[in-house]
Design an enzyme around this catalytic site. Sequence first.
Site, PDB file in Angstrom:
ATOM      1  N   HIS A 114      46.098 -30.017 -64.339  1.00  0.00           N
ATOM      2  CA  HIS A 114      45.600 -31.230 -65.119  1.00  0.00           C
ATOM      3  C   HIS A 114      46.236 -32.461 -64.518  1.00  0.00           C
ATOM      4  CE1 HIS A 114      49.712 -31.647 -66.941  1.00  0.00           C
ATOM      5  NE2 HIS A 114      49.770 -30.366 -66.844  1.00  0.00           N
ATOM      6  N   ASP A 115      45.325 -33.511 -64.588  1.00  0.00           N
ATOM      7  CA  ASP A 115      45.644 -34.798 -64.163  1.00  0.00           C
ATOM      8  C   ASP A 115      45.822 -35.354 -62.856  1.00  0.00           C
ATOM      9  OD1 ASP A 115      45.644 -35.958 -67.104  1.00  0.00           O
ATOM     10  OD2 ASP A 115      47.335 -34.497 -67.423  1.00  0.00           O
ATOM     11  N   GLY A 157      50.726 -30.391 -62.244  1.00  0.00           N
ATOM     12  CA  GLY A 157      49.982 -31.606 -62.868  1.00  0.00           C
ATOM     13  C   GLY A 157      50.511 -32.851 -62.370  1.00  0.00           C
TER      14      GLY A 157
END
Length: 261
Positions: A123-124, A141
């Site tokens: 994520h991200d 992440g």
Amino acid sequence: MAQASIHASAVVDPSAQLGSGVEVGAFTVIGADVEIGDGTRVGPHCSIHGPTRIGRDNRVHGHAAIGGDPQDKKYGGERVALEIGDGNVIREFVTINRGTGGGGGTTRIGDDNWLLAYTHVAHDCQVGSHCVFSNNSTLAGHVEIGDWVIMGGFAGVHQFCRIGAHAFIGMGALVNGDVPPYLLVASDDYGRPRGINSEGLKRRGFDGDRIAAIKRAYRAVYVADGSLADARQKLAGMASDSADVRDFLDFIERGERPLAR
């Protein structure tokens, strides 16, 4: 304009938007709020969940899982997204997660990247263009990857780390600090810089003078005696004659995590 070709066993949400010439393989599931650009081919047994935007002429091989929920216990179901550019190759069993509300909300991947089998992009993450992620390479992440980065097989990057453009992360290297542009990182207990990625730079048209300047910058940070503050002063002096050294210095000055040393 060629219509999308969808295998009879595939499941495509009515709200998904598929461009001209898109192909969807057997037993693939494409969820709501997914957009796939013209000419992209999605193989069998894949899953693509939204909100996800995929550009043109990508090739997604079998069993890839794209746009899944972020693997973050803080995620509370808020609307978060994944954006993938054009001309990427995403091989078997690759996993790419959407962003988180607290991390900017969007995972991004640029153009013309090769993500080989079992690669994971968490994520991200923000991934540039023209990168190669070898089999089983993994980003935690919030990782940032510049353009033209190569990651060897089984290499891993700790959360919030940055890898600068044209860096080469060797097979099995575990990176837990920022890696400035142009560097070569080799496997150890943790990945440590071992010089610059000279061969990769030559292949991309860097001439001898540019490479020599980058080598001098590397030595100022990683070989010479003195503190990082001392090295920054040396780099500032070199940067007036070299845009590459300026990029090197800018990368260091933007960092919030320690450099990989």
